[in-house]
Design a protein around this motif. Structure first.
Motif, short mmCIF file in Angstrom:
data_model
loop_
_atom_site.label_atom_id
_atom_site.label_comp_id
_atom_site.label_asym_id
_atom_site.label_seq_id
_atom_site.Cartn_x
_atom_site.Cartn_y
_atom_site.Cartn_z
N LEU A 29 39.88 47.55 -26.63
CA LEU A 29 40.35 46.81 -27.80
C LEU A 29 40.73 45.37 -27.49
O LEU A 29 40.65 44.50 -28.34
N ASN A 30 41.11 45.08 -26.25
CA ASN A 30 41.54 43.72 -25.90
C ASN A 30 40.41 42.88 -25.30
O ASN A 30 40.65 41.95 -24.56
N HIS A 31 39.14 43.20 -25.63
CA HIS A 31 38.00 42.47 -25.07
C HIS A 31 37.92 41.05 -25.65
O HIS A 31 38.55 40.74 -26.66
N SER A 32 37.13 40.22 -25.01
CA SER A 32 36.89 38.86 -25.49
C SER A 32 36.20 38.91 -26.85
O SER A 32 35.36 39.78 -27.10
N HIS A 33 36.55 38.00 -27.72
CA HIS A 33 35.91 37.94 -29.03
C HIS A 33 34.84 36.84 -29.09
O HIS A 33 34.37 36.49 -30.15
N ASP A 34 34.46 36.33 -27.93
CA ASP A 34 33.38 35.35 -27.87
C ASP A 34 32.04 36.06 -28.08
O ASP A 34 31.92 37.26 -27.82
N LEU A 35 31.04 35.31 -28.53
CA LEU A 35 29.70 35.89 -28.62
C LEU A 35 29.23 36.25 -27.21
O LEU A 35 29.51 35.51 -26.26
N PRO A 36 28.52 37.36 -27.06
CA PRO A 36 27.96 37.65 -25.74
C PRO A 36 26.90 36.62 -25.37
O PRO A 36 26.37 35.92 -26.24
N PRO A 37 26.58 36.51 -24.10
CA PRO A 37 25.57 35.52 -23.70
C PRO A 37 24.20 35.86 -24.29
O PRO A 37 23.90 37.03 -24.54
N PRO A 38 23.38 34.85 -24.52
CA PRO A 38 22.03 35.08 -25.05
C PRO A 38 21.19 35.92 -24.11
O PRO A 38 21.36 35.89 -22.90
N GLY A 39 20.25 36.67 -24.68
CA GLY A 39 19.32 37.47 -23.90
C GLY A 39 18.08 36.68 -23.54
O GLY A 39 18.06 35.45 -23.60
N LYS A 40 17.02 37.39 -23.21
CA LYS A 40 15.77 36.76 -22.75
C LYS A 40 15.12 35.86 -23.80
O LYS A 40 14.45 34.91 -23.46
N LYS A 41 15.33 36.16 -25.07
CA LYS A 41 14.70 35.37 -26.13
C LYS A 41 15.57 34.20 -26.58
O LYS A 41 15.26 33.53 -27.55
N GLY A 42 16.68 33.95 -25.88
CA GLY A 42 17.51 32.80 -26.19
C GLY A 42 18.55 33.04 -27.27
O GLY A 42 19.24 32.13 -27.67
N ARG A 43 18.68 34.28 -27.72
CA ARG A 43 19.68 34.60 -28.74
C ARG A 43 20.45 35.84 -28.31
O ARG A 43 20.01 36.58 -27.45
N THR A 44 21.61 36.02 -28.91
CA THR A 44 22.39 37.22 -28.63
C THR A 44 21.73 38.43 -29.27
O THR A 44 20.77 38.28 -30.05
N TYR A 45 22.21 39.60 -28.94
CA TYR A 45 21.70 40.84 -29.53
C TYR A 45 22.85 41.54 -30.25
O TYR A 45 23.41 42.51 -29.76
N ILE A 46 23.20 41.00 -31.40
CA ILE A 46 24.25 41.57 -32.23
C ILE A 46 23.58 42.46 -33.27
O ILE A 46 22.58 42.07 -33.88
N CYS A 47 24.14 43.63 -33.48
CA CYS A 47 23.58 44.57 -34.45
C CYS A 47 23.97 44.14 -35.86
O CYS A 47 25.14 43.90 -36.14
#
Length: 100
Positions: A29-47
């Motif tokens: 629950l206390n994880h970072s709220h930043d966007l995760p780093p981009p993947g291979k295609k240059g964008r994050t993988y948010i569902c």
């Protein structure tokens, strides 16, 4: 998606947009709220299957950019529509404007 309990206690903070990370195991629950780093295609993988947005200017900016990204996609019967990449591009292109 079926909720087994009230999810709102887990939506901590006063963020404009809440979503799930498609590439990460369950986070504490206390994880970072930043966007995760981009993947291979240059964008994050948010569902884009679970999104909660507050009625704020920041959330409206994400929706507006998401629509623009969807409209820019080359949709056809061969290339099936998928809103998730467009949502991720919208998040990546607006995140600097949303961070409080």
């Amino acid at each position: 998606m079926v909720w087994m309990a009230d999810p709102f206690p887990y939506l901590e903070g006063d963020h404009d947009v809440y979503f799930t990370d498609d590439m990460t195991a369950v986070k504490p629950l206390n994880h970072s709220h930043d966007l995760p780093p981009p993947g291979k295609k240059g964008r994050t993988y948010i569902c884009s299957c679970m999104i909660f947005m507050r009625p704020t200017d920041g959330a409206k900016l994400v929706i507006k950019k998401w629509i623009e990204e969807l409209q820019a996609q080359p949709w056809s019967n061969v290339k099936k529509p998928n809103d998730q990449p467009a949502f991720n591009w919208a998040l990546n292109r607006t995140s600097a404007q949303l961070i409080k």
